[in-house]
Design an enzyme around this catalytic site. Structure first.
Site, PDB file in Angstrom:
ATOM      1  N   ASP A 242     -10.544  -7.794   0.558  1.00  0.00           N
ATOM      2  CA  ASP A 242      -9.282  -7.061   0.546  1.00  0.00           C
ATOM      3  C   ASP A 242      -8.167  -7.941   1.102  1.00  0.00           C
ATOM      4  O   ASP A 242      -8.116  -9.117   0.783  1.00  0.00           O
ATOM      5  CB  ASP A 242      -9.434  -5.750   1.334  1.00  0.00           C
ATOM      6  CG  ASP A 242      -8.664  -4.612   0.678  1.00  0.00           C
ATOM      7  OD1 ASP A 242      -7.429  -4.621   0.790  1.00  0.00           O
ATOM      8  OD2 ASP A 242      -9.286  -3.742   0.051  1.00  0.00           O
ATOM      9  N   HIS A 273      -4.056  -2.347   4.044  1.00  0.00           N
ATOM     10  CA  HIS A 273      -5.079  -1.802   3.148  1.00  0.00           C
ATOM     11  C   HIS A 273      -6.466  -2.297   3.548  1.00  0.00           C
ATOM     12  O   HIS A 273      -7.424  -1.517   3.648  1.00  0.00           O
ATOM     13  CB  HIS A 273      -4.772  -2.184   1.707  1.00  0.00           C
ATOM     14  CG  HIS A 273      -5.645  -1.493   0.695  1.00  0.00           C
ATOM     15  ND1 HIS A 273      -6.818  -2.031   0.245  1.00  0.00           N
ATOM     16  CD2 HIS A 273      -5.506  -0.304   0.066  1.00  0.00           C
ATOM     17  CE1 HIS A 273      -7.378  -1.207  -0.631  1.00  0.00           C
ATOM     18  NE2 HIS A 273      -6.597  -0.150  -0.760  1.00  0.00           N
ATOM     19  N   SER A 438     -10.207   3.898  -3.876  1.00  0.00           N
ATOM     20  CA  SER A 438     -10.396   2.776  -2.962  1.00  0.00           C
ATOM     21  C   SER A 438     -10.688   3.269  -1.559  1.00  0.00           C
ATOM     22  O   SER A 438     -11.119   2.492  -0.709  1.00  0.00           O
ATOM     23  CB  SER A 438      -9.156   1.879  -2.944  1.00  0.00           C
ATOM     24  OG  SER A 438      -8.107   2.475  -2.221  1.00  0.00           O
TER      25      SER A 438
END
Length: 1081
Positions: A242, A273, A438
């Protein structure tokens, strides 16, 4: 004790009670300081410095925008094995030695994998790239040459509340109706609400009791039960691909390694994120993760500008293999399942026992929108649900589209779990809420990590065995079909029970075929089968937990149950010659025997499959492990319907990206230029299919050329948005079929070569300008098909609203009818010239545009033909106003020769056009349709048709009848390993509560747990438990003073509060006879 002492003691008691009451009502929540709690903690992101999670709990949503940028001249050269940097350079040099004046260089990749052998190289070629690529591909050690890819994504925080502050536990639609339309990115990108759909509705028409929703997903899934057993993910290596992670984030204590694969000189997360995803998996404070003691390996593959390259992923994947990663979470995805280097590397990862968990996509509720790599058989694909167990609207739906148009897709997602409003770690500290698949993906990845740590024999844990345990233990959601929920909702404790009694074996997904079970088995259950119909194809996945490679022994066996009329069913089976890695396919074709042409009833049987894998620890050379699995089959048979009720959908002539550039039918969808969905009645034409079934029609799919079906069995052939060319033999046969009574309905779309040149774009996939290979439909090919009747579509491109037969209609980038025979019915409308708008940015209104034509062929007993110039009104992808009523009217005309009065007497009826005023559309010069076509092949000059392929021939299995009764409930009958869940019990929970310490100055408001053991549900609803503990404390103090006042001889013992057990554990304890020992649960 004297009166003064008693008065003083009473005064102390009163003061203590007041203090306790004050503390119970006024203390800030433990772990959530008043000015920095999980709902008020600033989100310190460079995206929006003042973006806050507001105190009234209105949730911030993370909107993902997507764009592409090209870095020219870079190519990925893949080799047949792993070689040193010098060997790779020598291979490329020797391949390009004979190419004159080639300016090339190897692009330096400065990352942790640089010190190890690799199986690819990135090469920059400045001159004569085409000949250089051909030369490289001819080298014996070079496997493939593909362009380097680049991804740009943009994350934007927006307030999801539209009408004031939203309650913490409220779930609501956040977008207008039109915003659900699929907008699939060209390349892989983060799946944190890429489509902006954050919540499923959670609302119902009937009144219901409102309940508080717990915010910690790990406790909701009962991970605390496993924590109290001592399982916390220890010894399991989990990789997060990520945006990175800060070095001193207070939520993580066991970050083993952080690596940077980007061109930025930082390891930290600048977006949040990656931190959120890592927190869901392994946070040990506040918003607790599943496996706090797992080894976190952070792979930073996106820059702060949200850029990534395929080569970065390939290097990072290679490094993950070297580091022997156990679990890998990939919260990214894209529809390009023909990105060969990426797909090949995912296969290699799983072949090395890396359990990959990936998000299924945020392109729901449209069907056929699965993302890669989650749609691969060897990957655990995860969909999303909300906290009320509704499928999240944003979650992508199946089926897989790899197999279209010739076959049928597989069941995906594999499993669903919470992905809406889930809390995870903030960028620097605190917690935040996000939604998307996600989010659901790391929930499963964290659960898999925790589960892997519970298995003593780690050799049993592999991508297949873990998926087998997850899908066998999943809780099926009622009223939801398998293309939405897969096998159901994640059940962590049941998965633990199955995994800890696991024996290597093969299994099937789905584990049975029941064409009578609705809605779970939709679309199979939506239509019974009958003699003479196209075979029903069910694509089953074989999971092989015995080894990375395997094979099917002999051939699958079809065994019908004679008491249940199994001999009325014919079955044909095709399958993977090799099961690798860990999986393969089993395609089951089901048809009805001739003797059941007039019979109605239920028929049952089963298919037996034996899978063999090499035995890893077998002392004998060549030893094998075998596993036999049974696939029950249950179907509903009806008498063959009349010809007028049978519709044949032409799937063979539909094409989509990948691999070619096939543009959207609606040119207004500028952010979604490519046609992804395969144009199938069970994907983006699902609503149309459901409507036709409700009207009593039987719809079958033609996955072969027109020469391969018996036209006398069908009333209407339905062609919608066809992009493929036609064999000359197909054109001849269709003319003969229509003369003999078959009818034809065509929904066309735009085709204009000037517009096609205008909508070209520069794509990093080929490092060149992409020109559409067709328009919305292949109009020149359609014109060749219908020219014999004097019909043709034009190259006009029109758009607009109008009314037809009292129905509101919208024409979205459609074409007009250029020619139509005399005696036909033609309806015209006033529309805007969209082609002029695209080409010159000018607006013009055109009157009397022919859009609909109906024609009865002159031959005796001949069929009828209906043409309409736009398919968007029956396509779920971006339909604004449906025209199902028009489809009904056209089918009444084609199937029953009933002319719709509202059309025949319409004031918009005009004379059939002759087409003499303008030339018909021609094929775009230099198009590359032959590269992707099943009909055309390259030839000197213009492409020419290939030889007509033979029609598919199914080899029907020889039945081996069984004179025994079939199981009545196929779902419950199927159990992985035949595990008896009643005999697999959970160990005793340790009866202690972890200790906590006060916070030191500067620390985040969190619970610091020694050894990483979570406090279970004790901090789940801290605000509600503080007054209770305060009250209990007051009672203890009061008891003490009462004892002193009365001078009691004995002092009561202070009991430690017991750990609250889950409800089903309490029930089991109550059912166990009491004895001096603790009962086993």
């Amino acid at each position: 004790m004297g009166d003064d002492q008693k008065q003083m003691a009473g005064s102390m008691i009163i003061r203590l009670c007041l203090l306790v009451a004050f503390l119970g009502g006024r203390l800030p929540l433990v772990g959530t300081e008043e000015d920095s709690g999980p709902f008020s903690t600033p989100f310190p992101s460079p995206l929006n410095a003042d973006a806050l999670l507001s105190p009234n709990c209105s949730q911030l949503t993370l909107k993902l925008d997507f764009s592409t940028k090209v870095v020219k001249h870079e190519y990925i050269v893949a080799f047949n094995g792993y070689f040193t940097a010098k060997a790779r350079s020598d291979f490329i040099s020797s391949a390009l030695r004979d190419v004159d004046a080639v300016n090339w260089r190897i692009v330096r990749r400065d990352n942790p994998a640089s010190d190890y052998p690799s199986d690819f190289e990135v090469v920059e070629i400045r001159q004569d790239a085409r000949s250089s690529l051909l030369t490289l591909q001819d080298h014996p050690y070079i496997k493939r040459v593909t362009p380097q890819r680049m991804v740009l994504r943009s994350l934007k925080l927006t307030d999801s509340g539209t009408d004031g502050a939203s309650p913490c536990n409220d779930t609501r639609w956040m977008q207008k109706w039109q915003s659900w339309q699929s907008s699939r990115p060209l390349r892989r990108t983060s799946l944190s609400l890429g489509s902006g759909f954050w919540h499923a509705t959670g609302r119902h028409s009937s009144r219901r009791l409102l309940r508080a929703i717990p915010r910690h997903v790990a406790q909701i899934l009962q991970a605390d039960v496993l924590w109290q057993m001592g399982y916390t993910g220890s010894g399991v290596k989990v990789a997060v691909f990520d945006t990175g992670l800060s070095e001193k984030h207070p939520h993580f204590k066991n970050v083993k390694e952080r690596t940077n694969w980007t061109n930025e000189k930082t390891l930290d997360d600048g977006l949040g994120h990656g931190t959120f995803v890592a927190g869901v998996i392994a946070s040990m404070r506040e918003c607790q993760g599943f496996a706090p003691d797992s080894e976190l390996h952070i792979f930073r593959v996106f820059t702060n500008n949200q850029v990534s390259y395929t080569s970065w992923f390939l290097d990072a994947f290679n490094y993950a293999i070297l580091k022997k990663i156990d679990v890998l979470n990939l919260s990214i995805g894209g529809p390009d399942f023909m990105d060969h280097p990426f797909v090949d590397k995912v296969w290699e990862l799983t072949a090395n026992k890396v359990i990959m968990v990936s998000a299924i996509g945020n392109d729901g509720p449209l069907y056929g929108t699965l993302n890669n790599p989650a749609d691969q058989m060897d990957v655990i694909g995860v969909g999303g649900i909300d906290f009320e167990d509704n499928i999240a609207r944003f979650s992508s739906r199946g089926m897989t589209t790899w197999e279209l148009p010739g076959g049928y897709g597989r069941v995906k997602p594999d499993i669903v779990t919470y992905g809406s409003g889930v809390r995870g770690s903030g960028l620097k500290e605190g917690c935040r809420s996000l939604s998307g698949t996600s989010v659901a993906s790391p929930v499963v990845a964290g659960a898999v990590t925790l589960l892997a740590s519970t298995v003593l024999n780690r050799e049993l844990v592999n991508p297949a065995s873990m998926k087998q345990a997850l899908i066998a233990s999943a809780r099926r959601l009622p009223g939801v079909n398998m293309f939405e929920q897969g096998h159901g909702k994640l059940d962590l404790l049941r998965a633990y029970q199955i995994l800890n009694s696991y024996k290597p074996q093969a299994s099937l997904s789905p584990s049975y075929i029941d064409l009578t079970e609705c809605p779970y088995m939709w679309p199979y259950c939506s239509q019974p089968i009958y003699y003479g119909g196209m075979p029903t194809i069910v694509n089953v996945t074989i999971l092989n937990g015995m080894g990375v490679t395997g094979r099917i022994v002999d051939k699958p066996i079809w065994q019908p149950y004679l008491p249940q009329n199994g001999d009325y069913v014919d079955v044909a089976v095709s399958y993977s010659p090799v099961l690798w890695p860990w999986a393969g396919y089993l395609a089951v074709s089901i048809s009805v025997a001739k003797k059941a042409a007039s019979w109605e009833g239920i028929a049952q049987g089963h298919v037996m499959v034996t899978v063999a894998s090499p035995a890893e620890n077998d002392s004998e050379i060549g030893g094998e492990m075998t596993s036999t699995v049974k696939l029950p089959v249950k179907v509903k048979i009806v008498p063959t319907p009349p010809r007028s009720k049978r519709i044949l959908w032409d799937q063979y002539h539909n094409l989509r990206y990948p691999p070619g550039y096939f543009p959207r039918d609606n040119l207004r969808m500028k952010n979604d230029p490519l046609d992804w969905n395969g144009d199938h009645i069970h994907t983006n034409f699902r609503d149309m299919y459901q409507h036709l079934r409700s009207m009593g029609y039987f719809v079958e799919v033609l996955g072969a050329p027109i020469t391969c079906f018996d036209a006398s069995q069908y009333g209407t052939l339905l062609m919608v948005d066809s992009e493929e060319e036609y064999f000359p033999e197909e054109i001849t046969k269709l003319r003969r079929d229509i003369d003999n009574g078959l009818s034809l309905i065509i929904f066309s779309d735009w085709y204009n070569t000037s517009v096609m040149r205008k909508v070209k774009f520069y794509d990093e996939n080929t490092r060149q300008w992409w020109m559409p290979d067709t328009g919305g439909a292949n109009v020149p090919a359609l014109n060749d098909l219908i020219s014999v009747w004097g019909m043709a579509f034009s190259d006009g491109l029109y758009e607009g609203d109008f009314t037809m037969s009292d129905h509101e209609m919208y024409y979205a980038s459609g074409c007009s009818i250029a020619r139509f025979p005399e005696g036909g019915i033609v309806i015209a409308q006033t529309l805007k010239d969209q082609g002029l708008e695209v080409l010159k940015q000018e607006t013009a209104v055109v009157e009397n545009v022919p859009v609909l034509g109906l024609y009865q062929t002159p031959s005796e007993g001949g069929g009828r033909i209906a043409l309409y110039g736009d398919s968007n009104c029956i396509d779920d992808s971006h339909r604004q106003k449906d025209c199902f009523w028009l489809l009904d009217a056209l089918l009444q005309y084609t199937s029953y020769s009933m002319s719709p009065p509202s059309l025949t007497h319409s004031k918009n009826r005009v004379a059939p056009p002759t087409g003499t005023d303008r030339p018909l559309p021609q094929r775009l010069e230099g198009n590359h349709l032959y590269r992707y076509s099943k009909v055309l092949e390259a030839h000197l000059g213009a492409p020419k048709p290939r030889p007509l392929p033979a029609c598919p021939h199914l080899s029907w299995a020889k039945p081996q009848p069984l004179n025994e009764t079939a199981p009545s409930n196929l779902w419950k009958h199927q159990k992985l390993l035949s595990v008896d869940m009643d005999k697999v019990v959970l160990p005793d929970v340790r009866p202690y509560r972890p200790q906590v310490r006060p916070l030191s100055p500067g620390e985040s408001g969190a619970w610091d747990i020694p050894g990483g053991i979570m406090p279970g549900r004790y901090n789940q609803e801290v605000g509600q438990t503080i007054p209770m503990f305060a009250f209990l404390g007051a009672m203890v103090v009061l008891s003490f003073f009462v004892v002193q006042l009365t001078k009691a001889k004995s002092k009561p013992k202070r009991r430690k509060p017991r750990v609250k057990r889950p409800l089903y554990l309490q029930q089991q304890q109550q059912q166990t006879p009491q004895s001096g020992k603790n009962p086993t649960v």
